[in-house]
Write a protein that holds these residues in place. Sequence first.
Motif, mmCIF file in Angstrom:
data_model
loop_
_atom_site.group_PDB
_atom_site.id
_atom_site.type_symbol
_atom_site.label_atom_id
_atom_site.label_comp_id
_atom_site.label_asym_id
_atom_site.label_seq_id
_atom_site.Cartn_x
_atom_site.Cartn_y
_atom_site.Cartn_z
ATOM 1 N N MET A 57 0.938 -1.128 0.060
ATOM 2 C CA MET A 57 0.077 0.009 0.069
ATOM 3 C C MET A 57 0.912 1.108 0.033
ATOM 4 O O MET A 57 0.562 2.090 -0.569
ATOM 5 C CB MET A 57 -0.668 -0.044 1.166
ATOM 6 N N ILE A 58 1.910 1.395 1.009
ATOM 7 C CA ILE A 58 2.715 2.578 0.869
ATOM 8 C C ILE A 58 3.492 2.765 -0.420
ATOM 9 O O ILE A 58 3.639 3.963 -0.900
ATOM 10 C CB ILE A 58 3.859 2.394 2.152
ATOM 11 N N SER A 59 3.987 1.580 -0.908
ATOM 12 C CA SER A 59 4.963 1.646 -1.984
ATOM 13 C C SER A 59 4.212 2.249 -3.210
ATOM 14 O O SER A 59 4.821 2.654 -4.126
ATOM 15 C CB SER A 59 5.600 0.317 -2.464
ATOM 16 N N ARG A 60 2.768 2.165 -3.360
ATOM 17 C CA ARG A 60 1.914 2.732 -4.337
ATOM 18 C C ARG A 60 1.965 4.238 -4.459
ATOM 19 O O ARG A 60 1.515 4.882 -5.528
ATOM 20 C CB ARG A 60 0.537 2.102 -4.415
ATOM 21 N N CYS A 61 2.294 4.782 -3.397
ATOM 22 C CA CYS A 61 2.192 6.211 -3.162
ATOM 23 C C CYS A 61 3.397 7.087 -4.046
ATOM 24 O O CYS A 61 4.694 6.429 -3.709
ATOM 25 C CB CYS A 61 2.233 6.530 -1.790
ATOM 26 N N GLN A 62 3.172 8.326 -4.558
ATOM 27 C CA GLN A 62 4.226 8.963 -5.026
ATOM 28 C C GLN A 62 4.179 10.120 -3.775
ATOM 29 O O GLN A 62 3.737 11.025 -3.663
ATOM 30 C CB GLN A 62 3.609 9.592 -6.142
ATOM 31 N N TRP A 63 5.496 9.919 -3.029
ATOM 32 C CA TRP A 63 5.626 10.798 -1.926
ATOM 33 C C TRP A 63 6.259 12.163 -2.346
ATOM 34 O O TRP A 63 7.374 12.032 -3.341
ATOM 35 C CB TRP A 63 6.500 10.232 -1.027
ATOM 36 N N THR A 64 5.925 13.319 -1.807
ATOM 37 C CA THR A 64 6.353 14.525 -2.305
ATOM 38 C C THR A 64 7.139 15.070 -1.329
ATOM 39 O O THR A 64 7.172 15.041 0.047
ATOM 40 C CB THR A 64 5.235 15.545 -2.465
ATOM 41 N N PHE A 65 8.409 15.463 -1.646
ATOM 42 C CA PHE A 65 9.389 16.091 -0.852
ATOM 43 C C PHE A 65 9.118 17.530 -0.232
ATOM 44 O O PHE A 65 8.609 18.304 -0.992
ATOM 45 C CB PHE A 65 10.912 16.249 -1.417
ATOM 46 N N ALA A 66 9.155 17.809 1.159
ATOM 47 C CA ALA A 66 8.550 18.699 1.688
ATOM 48 C C ALA A 66 9.608 20.253 1.501
ATOM 49 O O ALA A 66 10.528 20.130 2.245
ATOM 50 C CB ALA A 66 8.380 18.677 3.020
ATOM 51 N N LYS A 67 9.535 20.703 0.278
ATOM 52 C CA LYS A 67 10.492 21.819 0.070
ATOM 53 C C LYS A 67 10.595 23.043 1.086
ATOM 54 O O LYS A 67 11.870 23.517 1.238
ATOM 55 C CB LYS A 67 10.241 22.200 -1.220
ATOM 56 N N THR A 68 9.623 23.230 1.991
ATOM 57 C CA THR A 68 9.676 24.364 2.464
ATOM 58 C C THR A 68 10.190 24.029 3.934
ATOM 59 O O THR A 68 10.573 25.001 4.798
ATOM 60 C CB THR A 68 8.243 24.972 3.090
#
Length: 86
Positions: free
Chosen positions: A1-12
């Motif tokens: 389930m977790i590996s299906r996600c496209q995680w976004t780096f927190a640039k701020t």
Amino acid sequence: MISRCQWTFAKTMTWAPHEYIVRGKCSLTDEEFLYFIDMQRRFGVYEHWGKYYHPYLYIDEYKYWTMGAPYEETIIMNRAKVERKK
């Protein structure tokens, strides 16, 4: 389930590197997202980070957390890579 996600780096928050997913905008169904929150809150280890005290769910090389809002209001799941102690 977790590996299906496209995680976004927190640039701020480059000084505290982590990634996040947004409820309704990631590949998880709402039911799966709520399940993820439930597991994080039920089985997470409470730790301090600054003024916050949240449960962190450790899975493989990451720790996962939310900011503690009620389930129905939680829209962000965060994760950060955990350094292994040698």
